[in-house]
Write an enzyme that holds these catalytic residues in place. Structure first.
Site, PDB file in Angstrom:
ATOM      1  N   VAL A 174       0.837  -1.197   0.000  1.00 48.35           N
ATOM      2  CA  VAL A 174       0.000   0.000   0.000  1.00 48.35           C
ATOM      3  C   VAL A 174       0.873   1.247   0.000  1.00 48.35           C
ATOM      4  CG1 VAL A 174      -1.765   1.246   1.301  1.00 48.35           C
ATOM      5  CG2 VAL A 174      -1.760  -1.232   1.305  1.00 48.35           C
ATOM      6  N   CYS A 175       0.498   2.213  -0.836  1.00 42.97           N
ATOM      7  CA  CYS A 175       1.105   3.541  -0.794  1.00 42.97           C
ATOM      8  C   CYS A 175      -0.045   4.555  -0.831  1.00 42.97           C
ATOM      9  CB  CYS A 175       2.084   3.749  -1.955  1.00 42.97           C
ATOM     10  SG  CYS A 175       1.319   3.749  -3.567  1.00 42.97           S
ATOM     11  N   GLN A 176       0.245   5.801  -1.033  1.00 42.24           N
ATOM     12  CA  GLN A 176      -0.814   6.812  -0.979  1.00 42.24           C
ATOM     13  C   GLN A 176      -1.785   6.705  -2.147  1.00 42.24           C
ATOM     14  OE1 GLN A 176      -1.425   8.734   1.651  1.00 42.24           O
ATOM     15  NE2 GLN A 176      -3.258   9.485   0.644  1.00 42.24           N
TER      16      GLN A 176
ATOM     17  N   ILE B 120      -4.162   4.166  -0.478  1.00 43.19           N
ATOM     18  CA  ILE B 120      -4.941   4.632   0.681  1.00 43.19           C
ATOM     19  C   ILE B 120      -5.997   5.646   0.260  1.00 43.19           C
ATOM     20  CG2 ILE B 120      -4.764   5.995   2.819  1.00 43.19           C
ATOM     21  CD1 ILE B 120      -3.909   3.160   3.250  1.00 43.19           C
TER      22      ILE B 120
END
Length: 133
Positions: free
Chosen positions: A92-94, A121
């Site tokens: 997961v990243c932004q 996210i």
């Protein structure tokens, strides 16, 4: 041929709009998992979440039971995840862009399955899914 010449602007407009619709799919790299698929994997206990954002971003909100290993530190800290190699790693990243780099590192390290959360996210929050602070 006369039809093409008479309607060149309409044909050009159709090609440009079709290209604009296809562009996001062409940009995607690597294996991805949708929000629904990620939720199912997490609820079944078949996945581990690796959050590659910076600690300050992680502190604002993250997925339940996520492990925060910033992307720049992943190479040196990948050993922390060795016991989870048989499970699916959801990275997961932004926004779902930089996580593809981490996915390739995890696959090289021997993870059976490593995928990136499509939209990151930001997409998770847009669907009002829960975050832990």
């Amino acid at each position: 041929m006369k039809f093409l010449i008479d309607n060149i602007w309409l044909i050009a407009l159709a090609l440009v709009s079709g290209g604009a619709l296809a562009w996001p799919n062409l940009q995607r790299r690597g294996d991805r998992v949708s929000l629904l698929q990620a939720t199912q994997l997490l609820n079944q206990g078949k996945a581990i979440v690796v959050d590659v954002r910076e600690p300050a971003e992680f502190a604002v909100g993250h997925l339940r039971d996520a492990r925060n290993i910033p992307l720049k530190e992943l190479g040196g800290r990948i050993g922390e995840l060795d016991k989870f190699k048989a499970r699916t790693a959801i990275v997961v990243c932004q926004r779902g862009v930089t996580s593809s780099k981490a996915v390739s590192q995890l696959k090289k390290a021997g993870f059976a399955e490593a995928v990136s959360l499509d939209g990151g996210i930001a997409a998770w929050q847009a669907q009002s899914l829960p975050l832990v602070k």
